[in-house]
Design a protein around this motif. Sequence first.
Motif, mmCIF file in Angstrom:
data_model
loop_
_atom_site.group_PDB
_atom_site.id
_atom_site.type_symbol
_atom_site.label_atom_id
_atom_site.label_comp_id
_atom_site.label_asym_id
_atom_site.label_seq_id
_atom_site.Cartn_x
_atom_site.Cartn_y
_atom_site.Cartn_z
ATOM 1 N N GLU A 11 23.718 28.729 32.217
ATOM 2 C CA GLU A 11 24.428 27.528 32.673
ATOM 3 C C GLU A 11 25.943 27.743 32.653
ATOM 4 O O GLU A 11 26.658 27.295 33.565
ATOM 5 C CB GLU A 11 24.050 26.340 31.788
ATOM 6 N N TRP A 12 26.438 28.430 31.636
ATOM 7 C CA TRP A 12 27.875 28.697 31.576
ATOM 8 C C TRP A 12 28.287 29.683 32.668
ATOM 9 O O TRP A 12 29.386 29.581 33.228
ATOM 10 C CB TRP A 12 28.278 29.205 30.196
ATOM 11 N N TYR A 13 27.414 30.640 32.978
ATOM 12 C CA TYR A 13 27.733 31.540 34.095
ATOM 13 C C TYR A 13 27.766 30.774 35.415
ATOM 14 O O TYR A 13 28.568 31.081 36.310
ATOM 15 C CB TYR A 13 26.733 32.694 34.168
ATOM 16 N N ASP A 14 26.918 29.787 35.548
ATOM 17 C CA ASP A 14 26.968 28.948 36.745
ATOM 18 C C ASP A 14 28.300 28.211 36.835
ATOM 19 O O ASP A 14 28.892 28.085 37.921
ATOM 20 C CB ASP A 14 25.807 27.943 36.737
ATOM 21 N N GLU A 15 28.787 27.705 35.698
ATOM 22 C CA GLU A 15 30.110 27.068 35.671
ATOM 23 C C GLU A 15 31.197 28.084 36.037
ATOM 24 O O GLU A 15 32.127 27.782 36.787
ATOM 25 C CB GLU A 15 30.394 26.499 34.270
ATOM 26 N N LEU A 16 31.075 29.295 35.501
ATOM 27 C CA LEU A 16 32.069 30.339 35.769
ATOM 28 C C LEU A 16 32.073 30.699 37.246
ATOM 29 O O LEU A 16 33.152 30.905 37.840
ATOM 30 C CB LEU A 16 31.771 31.566 34.910
ATOM 31 N N LEU A 17 30.893 30.759 37.877
ATOM 32 C CA LEU A 17 30.832 31.032 39.313
ATOM 33 C C LEU A 17 31.516 29.931 40.117
ATOM 34 O O LEU A 17 32.165 30.197 41.134
ATOM 35 C CB LEU A 17 29.374 31.158 39.761
ATOM 36 N N ARG A 18 31.357 28.715 39.662
ATOM 37 C CA ARG A 18 32.017 27.599 40.355
ATOM 38 C C ARG A 18 33.536 27.721 40.262
ATOM 39 O O ARG A 18 34.259 27.397 41.216
ATOM 40 C CB ARG A 18 31.559 26.271 39.736
ATOM 41 N N LEU A 19 34.017 28.225 39.135
ATOM 42 C CA LEU A 19 35.455 28.348 38.923
ATOM 43 C C LEU A 19 36.029 29.625 39.522
ATOM 44 O O LEU A 19 37.171 29.632 40.013
ATOM 45 C CB LEU A 19 35.755 28.343 37.411
ATOM 46 N N GLU A 20 35.234 30.705 39.462
ATOM 47 C CA GLU A 20 35.768 32.015 39.842
ATOM 48 C C GLU A 20 34.617 32.901 40.307
ATOM 49 O O GLU A 20 34.133 33.759 39.571
ATOM 50 C CB GLU A 20 36.489 32.635 38.635
ATOM 51 N N ASP A 21 34.187 32.686 41.525
ATOM 52 C CA ASP A 21 33.058 33.455 42.064
ATOM 53 C C ASP A 21 33.506 34.892 42.338
ATOM 54 O O ASP A 21 34.464 35.131 43.081
ATOM 55 C CB ASP A 21 32.569 32.808 43.356
ATOM 56 N N ARG A 38 39.697 20.301 30.836
ATOM 57 C CA ARG A 38 40.374 21.046 31.917
ATOM 58 C C ARG A 38 39.816 22.466 31.888
ATOM 59 O O ARG A 38 40.487 23.419 31.574
ATOM 60 C CB ARG A 38 41.894 21.042 31.718
ATOM 61 N N LEU A 39 38.536 22.570 32.254
ATOM 62 C CA LEU A 39 37.824 23.830 32.139
ATOM 63 C C LEU A 39 38.404 24.882 33.080
ATOM 64 O O LEU A 39 38.726 24.600 34.238
ATOM 65 C CB LEU A 39 36.342 23.621 32.456
ATOM 66 N N GLY A 40 38.516 26.106 32.559
ATOM 67 C CA GLY A 40 38.971 27.238 33.345
ATOM 68 C C GLY A 40 38.116 28.452 33.049
ATOM 69 O O GLY A 40 37.273 28.435 32.134
ATOM 70 N N PRO A 41 38.308 29.536 33.804
ATOM 71 C CA PRO A 41 37.462 30.732 33.642
ATOM 72 C C PRO A 41 37.477 31.320 32.242
ATOM 73 O O PRO A 41 36.416 31.751 31.749
ATOM 74 C CB PRO A 41 38.054 31.714 34.664
ATOM 75 N N PHE A 42 38.627 31.350 31.588
ATOM 76 C CA PHE A 42 38.661 31.956 30.255
ATOM 77 C C PHE A 42 37.920 31.089 29.242
ATOM 78 O O PHE A 42 37.275 31.616 28.330
ATOM 79 C CB PHE A 42 40.099 32.200 29.798
ATOM 80 N N GLN A 43 37.988 29.780 29.394
ATOM 81 C CA GLN A 43 37.227 28.920 28.497
ATOM 82 C C GLN A 43 35.727 29.118 28.705
ATOM 83 O O GLN A 43 34.957 29.148 27.739
ATOM 84 C CB GLN A 43 37.591 27.455 28.743
ATOM 85 N N ALA A 44 35.307 29.265 29.964
ATOM 86 C CA ALA A 44 33.882 29.475 30.245
ATOM 87 C C ALA A 44 33.410 30.807 29.659
ATOM 88 O O ALA A 44 32.326 30.886 29.060
ATOM 89 C CB ALA A 44 33.645 29.444 31.756
ATOM 90 N N GLN A 45 34.215 31.855 29.813
ATOM 91 C CA GLN A 45 33.843 33.152 29.231
ATOM 92 C C GLN A 45 33.789 33.074 27.702
ATOM 93 O O GLN A 45 32.928 33.680 27.063
ATOM 94 C CB GLN A 45 34.848 34.213 29.661
#
Length: 383
Positions: free
Chosen positions: A286-296, A256-263
């Motif tokens: 790649e993790w920043y790409d995930e973070l953009l998907r979650l919280e651009d 259940r990925l979220g922005p804080f986990q990605a950071q």
Amino acid sequence: MDEALLRRLVPEVLTVLVRRGAGFAEAEDAAQEALLDAVRSWPRDPPRDPKAWLVTVSWRRLVDATRAEDARRRREERLQAEPPAGPVTSDDDTLQLYFLCAHPALSPSSAVALTLRAVGGLTTRQIAQAHLVPEATVAQRISRAKRTVAQAGPGGGGDVATVLRVLYLVFNEGYSGDVDLAAEAIRLTRRLAGVVDHPEVAGLLALQLLHHARRAARTDAGGALVPLAQQDRGRWDTTLVAEGVAVLQAALTRDRLGPFQAQAAIAALHADARRAEETDWGQIVEWYDELLRLEDSPVVRLNRAVAVGEADGGPAGLAALAGLDPSLPRYAAVSAHLHEKCGDTATAAGLYAEAARRATNAPERDHLVRQSARLNRSPGPGR
């Protein structure tokens, strides 16, 4: 007087009072008055059960105040309907207190001040010193925040995401005065993790631990800022790193990925590199790409441009920077770094100087001035 004990007990007492039907503002006032009584009386006559003592005194304050105002007669009857003995709190009580302090109608500064006061148990003076603002300013923020929460009524407040944003703001305040707000934020996030089962709570806790682990290496003996790439990694707190990684891994397994986990995952990759040169910038992108998907957001894109520049070179980083507003905080500093990687030292020197003029604190400004001066002293291909 055990100050740490008082800070831990005050929010627990407040949750008891609110659970029994007291208004949030009145309960907070009563708890603070009981705290003052404790400071005066406990050194000469310590109670056997400090928490029960605080609940009893707070309750009496509430009843006395209620009896003094005819307009609050109904509240008096409700308060007297439950016996004031034996402090009992629950996970739901504690969680509701977090939610009340993160009410969406509150400004960020008011939510932070109220959280530190009600959940953290800090005094108005301590909060003011930590934020380097007058005590009267903090008192006004707390007073307005309590009125807002009182108007919200039972069940009002923010959600878990709002609570996490408030705790993240507390963490980013860092250290000032006699209160370490970064450590305080970690303590409060640990408490929250104990009462709510949510992977983003774990993600924030992991992020805090991983960032806090680098604290000792962020400045040199003279107080000058040391960039991440130049930090002495032997000074990083490996215990905090190990805990942060373990907390993050447990959260990620829940899918259940979220922005804080990605950071936190990005911070963990930095922590995993024994030397700056060993940093896996490809994975970080790649993790920043995930973070953009979650919280651009522009801030995420700015940080991603730095990572792209490290992974694929300065020109790629500048391409990733294109389209962002140059007035964005740290834009000039990032652009300077990427231009330097491209060998354009003249442009980089000017951008470092511009970034220094925009800096919001002295250590950052001084560091950027030194960067500009370094390039001006060392003519390169771009000069």
